[in-house]
Design an enzyme around this catalytic site. Structure first.
Site, mmCIF file in Angstrom:
data_model
loop_
_atom_site.group_PDB
_atom_site.id
_atom_site.type_symbol
_atom_site.label_atom_id
_atom_site.label_comp_id
_atom_site.label_asym_id
_atom_site.label_seq_id
_atom_site.Cartn_x
_atom_site.Cartn_y
_atom_site.Cartn_z
ATOM 1 N N GLU A 87 51.179 47.420 -25.589
ATOM 2 C CA GLU A 87 50.698 47.342 -26.962
ATOM 3 C C GLU A 87 50.735 45.923 -27.538
ATOM 4 O O GLU A 87 50.175 45.678 -28.611
ATOM 5 C CB GLU A 87 51.512 48.289 -27.849
ATOM 6 C CG GLU A 87 51.223 49.758 -27.546
ATOM 7 C CD GLU A 87 52.064 50.723 -28.354
ATOM 8 O OE1 GLU A 87 53.095 50.290 -28.908
ATOM 9 O OE2 GLU A 87 51.691 51.899 -28.429
ATOM 10 N N GLU A 118 64.396 55.609 -8.806
ATOM 11 C CA GLU A 118 65.408 54.926 -9.608
ATOM 12 C C GLU A 118 66.663 54.595 -8.800
ATOM 13 O O GLU A 118 67.480 53.777 -9.214
ATOM 14 C CB GLU A 118 65.795 55.766 -10.812
ATOM 15 C CG GLU A 118 66.609 56.998 -10.521
ATOM 16 C CD GLU A 118 67.047 57.709 -11.792
ATOM 17 O OE1 GLU A 118 68.246 57.974 -11.915
ATOM 18 O OE2 GLU A 118 66.192 57.991 -12.655
#
Length: 307
Positions: A87, A118
């Site tokens: 963004e 992960e």
């Protein structure tokens, strides 16, 4: 796999005594309970204000030296980092590589769960190498537990390369807080649904990330007052918004705002300076460059003052 002893040791993984009868509640009661739990998130984030501000100062210093902000996370934490990074270009007209989001499992993990990714400590370091992390950069490791191997490996590698390091977690004393220079740890407590850290913990992380990117961009001159003067005009809505910003900043008419934007090549900040100072695009652009892109400073050096 998380051992039972590890789960009990993590604040974020504890069992919330206020939601033990969650499956017996009506929809309205569940919503009310979640809302009540969420009410404490802002206070938990506020308690970390000093650490967040220190991280902003470190990021601003990196930006001014030509460095980058790099988010690293897994699962929800990684997705939030990617979201924040994605963004920044449309909001502030910065190049896509100035704020980067890395997620365990790569881009496919943004839409599809890649849970085992992960656990790969070495991949965290490798992913940072893929974007050539260096001493000019700041790496923010995002992990609710504070011990996700992918994030731990990334922060260790970032520190070894001389980059600035920030840890964002929700468990005090977690491993990442020992690795990073700056630790941000909003403690929001156990989730309504035990272990579902996309809830309060995720909300806290989103709030902190909003602060890190927004405050850093404001500090390098990406706003004028509270106006987004570097917004990229990429669609009709943003074109209208840009014209409105020029009007708000200068007090000019809609027609004058549109004319200034046309003359500036669609650059809102430049259009504002041209309208206020009466300078042509080339002269105003030079003034902005001399002011380091800070509109208020460029206005201060012009023949007329800010409205």
């Amino acid at each position: 796999m998380t051992r039972d002893s590890d789960r009990r040791a993590l604040v974020s993984e504890g069992r919330n005594p206020r939601s033990t009868d969650l499956d017996r509640l009506s929809a309205r009661e569940i919503v009310a309970l979640m809302n009540a739990e969420d009410a404490g998130v802002a206070a938990a984030v506020g308690a970390e204000a000093e650490a967040i501000a220190a991280a902003v100062d470190r990021i601003v210093a990196a930006f001014r030296a030509g460095g980058r902000l790099i988010y690293v996370g897994a699962g929800t934490s990684g997705r939030l980092g990617v979201l924040d990074a994605s963004e920044c270009p449309p909001t502030y007209s910065v190049p896509p590589g100035m704020v980067i989001g890395l997620i365990a499992g790569g881009d496919q993990a943004i839409r599809h769960s890649v849970e085992d990714a992960e656990d790969d400590r070495a991949q965290g370091a490798a992913d940072l190498d893929s974007v050539a992390v260096g001493a000019a950069d700041v790496v923010v490791g995002i992990a609710v537990s504070g011990k996700t191997p992918y994030v731990v490996g990334a922060l260790e590698h970032a520190r070894a390369e001389g980059a600035g390091t920030v840890a964002l977690c929700c468990n005090p004393g977690a491993p990442v807080t020992e690795i990073a220079e700056i630790a941000i740890c909003p403690v929001v407590g156990p989730e309504v649904l035990t272990g579902s850290t996309r809830l309060k913990s995720g909300t806290a992380q989103k709030m902190v990330l909003n602060m890190l990117s927004t405050a850093s961009m404001v500090r390098i001159g990406k706003s004028y007052g509270n106006l987004m003067v570097d917004v990229a005009i990429s669609n009709a809505k943003l074109a209208r918004r840009a014209a409105g910003i020029v009007q708000e900043a200068t007090g000019c008419t809609a027609e004058e705002a549109e004319a200034a934007l046309a003359a500036s090549g669609g650059k809102v900040k430049l259009a504002i300076l041209m309208q206020i100072s009466g300078q042509d695009a080339q002269t105003a652009a030079a003034a902005l460059d001399a002011a380091g892109g800070v509109l208020r400073d460029a206005i201060a050096t012009s023949s007329t003052g800010a409205p």
